[in-house]
Design an enzyme around this catalytic site. Sequence first.
Site, short mmCIF file in Angstrom:
data_model
loop_
_atom_site.label_atom_id
_atom_site.label_comp_id
_atom_site.label_asym_id
_atom_site.label_seq_id
_atom_site.Cartn_x
_atom_site.Cartn_y
_atom_site.Cartn_z
CB CYS A 149 29.78 39.50 50.05
SG CYS A 149 31.42 40.42 49.93
N1 LIG Z 1 33.82 44.15 47.89
C1 LIG Z 1 33.18 43.62 48.79
O1 LIG Z 1 31.79 43.88 49.03
C2 LIG Z 1 33.77 42.86 50.07
C3 LIG Z 1 33.14 42.56 51.33
C4 LIG Z 1 33.66 41.55 51.93
C5 LIG Z 1 34.79 41.09 51.87
N2 LIG Z 1 35.52 41.02 50.58
C6 LIG Z 1 36.63 40.69 50.09
O2 LIG Z 1 37.72 41.38 50.01
C7 LIG Z 1 38.72 40.87 49.01
C8 LIG Z 1 39.09 42.10 48.08
O3 LIG Z 1 37.73 42.27 47.39
P1 LIG Z 1 37.69 43.63 46.79
O4 LIG Z 1 36.15 44.05 46.33
O5 LIG Z 1 38.27 44.91 47.56
O6 LIG Z 1 38.44 43.36 45.47
P2 LIG Z 1 38.71 44.40 44.16
O7 LIG Z 1 38.89 43.31 42.94
O8 LIG Z 1 37.92 45.59 44.05
O9 LIG Z 1 40.46 44.80 44.52
C9 LIG Z 1 41.30 43.97 44.78
C10 LIG Z 1 42.86 44.81 44.47
O10 LIG Z 1 43.88 43.96 44.90
C11 LIG Z 1 44.75 43.99 43.75
N3 LIG Z 1 45.54 42.95 43.59
C12 LIG Z 1 45.19 41.81 42.89
N4 LIG Z 1 46.24 40.75 43.07
C13 LIG Z 1 47.17 41.30 43.79
C14 LIG Z 1 48.63 41.07 44.51
N5 LIG Z 1 48.98 39.84 44.42
N6 LIG Z 1 49.09 42.13 45.09
C15 LIG Z 1 48.48 43.18 45.50
N7 LIG Z 1 47.45 43.66 44.84
C16 LIG Z 1 46.60 42.87 44.24
C17 LIG Z 1 44.03 44.20 42.61
O11 LIG Z 1 44.63 44.98 41.65
C18 LIG Z 1 42.83 45.10 43.02
O12 LIG Z 1 43.15 46.55 43.08
C19 LIG Z 1 37.93 39.51 48.38
O13 LIG Z 1 38.62 38.38 49.24
C20 LIG Z 1 36.65 39.77 48.74
O14 LIG Z 1 35.88 38.64 48.98
C21 LIG Z 1 34.89 41.95 49.76
#
Ligand SMILES: NC(=O)c1ccc[n+]([C@@H]2O[C@H](COP(=O)([O-])OP(=O)(O)OC[C@H]3O[C@@H](n4cnc5c(N)ncnc54)[C@H](O)[C@@H]3O)[C@@H](O)[C@H]2O)c1
Length: 449
Positions: free
Chosen positions: A268
């Site tokens: 992030c």
């Molecule tokens: N991980 C962090 O620390 C964090 C913190 C704040 C914000 N975010 C934001 O949250 C969002 C997700 O991050 P994350 O770390 O959970 O990602 P991640 O990659 O761990 O998980 C995302 C999930 O979404 C699924 N996915 C992908 N495309 C899809 C679709 N079209 N329909 C349904 N499911 C789908 C994937 O298979 C995966 O399981 C991002 O925008 C990220 O910037 C993450």
Amino acid sequence: MNVCVVGLGKLGAPLAAVLAAKGHEVIGIDVDAAAVAAITHGRAPVAEPGLPEMLQRARPRLTATTDWNRALAAADASFVIVPTPSEEGGGFSNRLLLDAVGHIGAALRGAGRYHVVNITSTVMPGSCDGPVRAALEAASGRKVGEGLGLCYNPEFIALGSVIRDMLRPDMILLGECDARAGDVIEAVYRTVTENAPPVQRMNLVNAETAKIALNAFVTMKISFANVIAEISEALPGGDADAVLTALGKDSRIGPKYLKGALGYGGPCFPRDNAAIASLTRRLGTQPDLALATDTVNRRQAGRLAVRVARHLPPGGAVAILGLAYKPHTPVVEESQGLMLAADLAARGVAVTAYDPLALANARAVLGKSVRYAAGLEEAVADAAVIVIATPDPAFRGLPALLERRGGHPIVFDCWRLLTGLPVPARIIGLGQGMPAAIEEALSPCGPAI
Ligand SMILES: NC(=O)c1ccc[n+]([C@@H]2O[C@H](COP(=O)([O-])OP(=O)(O)OC[C@H]3O[C@@H](n4cnc5c(N)ncnc54)[C@H](O)[C@@H]3O)[C@@H](O)[C@H]2O)c1
């Protein structure tokens, strides 16, 4: 409430578990069948402290599917948490988000019930009221504001403490298309959070800006602290801890993220700061502040590598403790410990690397350039210099191991984790000034390589 969680990854799986554990009927959906199967069987699809226990509490009210119609059939709100990967230039791609929103819209087509689509993924300002709204309206055949709500509601969590951060956030940031939609999402958080956090409600674009601005401010603070560390190291008698502790007492500044240590990393901070720079370019304003933050951050691992190499006897080995970007997570994205290991290995230094959770991910990046230790004792067994790269409490066991091991290594205690402990080693904290002549004299191999 009936809630659908779209995307069961590092953020979505814990959110689904927390919502269900707090009494909501939750159905998760993901394009990854393995994540869906894990949730369906009460297993954690990602490594996160407390998630397995939360999934057990959630079990009676949590299920998952790959079928969009089933996922949306009874849902009053959907929380969308799919990846929004960074693009060349620092902005975020909405491709996967628009795909998910298109599926949600199609499943809601013809449904008479009120539903709020709540975007939690990090997006560039202008996304929700622009392409996301357009995709939702096109797929659903409905208008946002007319029986269909749209909110932007990012989570401020850190990997390793996601569950705690969800239960006890400093605030809830809530962008809303209108008050009705915001009321639904606020009501969900009132049932989930345990500390009655303030809810900051605003329009969609201001919430989108606030999300990346908040992280960009924290990264600026970290880089500022590291500049003070650089200054202190060059000043005889300098001590960044003394300086920054004093600064942190000022209520305008506060003590958090104000330590001269290694830089920031993870999925992030670096990319949200780059997004601010990208946004300024798009808007015709100036990126200089975000760029300076990034420049300071990028030199920290290299700066430390020079100091480590300088203190290494010819042929001596280095142990790096901490390869994840922070403790309690296997994630190595933009990790400073990993960068340090790569830098030293490229200089021909023998590096042994250890992390309690991130060894497999580190191996995928560093390959055979370093040696990997299965435990702390093995990691430091023959090291002349030891670097504590993350403030993992497990590394507090180092003094006892060194006592058994013998010898008198140098320990770069980047986070001052061993302060107050009797350590049979020479400790070098970052941000501690030492006249150049003394550092040179202490160095077994003279000037930096
Ligand atoms: N991980 C962090 O620390 C964090 C913190 C704040 C914000 N975010 C934001 O949250 C969002 C997700 O991050 P994350 O770390 O959970 O990602 P991640 O990659 O761990 O998980 C995302 C999930 O979404 C699924 N996915 C992908 N495309 C899809 C679709 N079209 N329909 C349904 N499911 C789908 C994937 O298979 C995966 O399981 C991002 O925008 C990220 O910037 C993450």
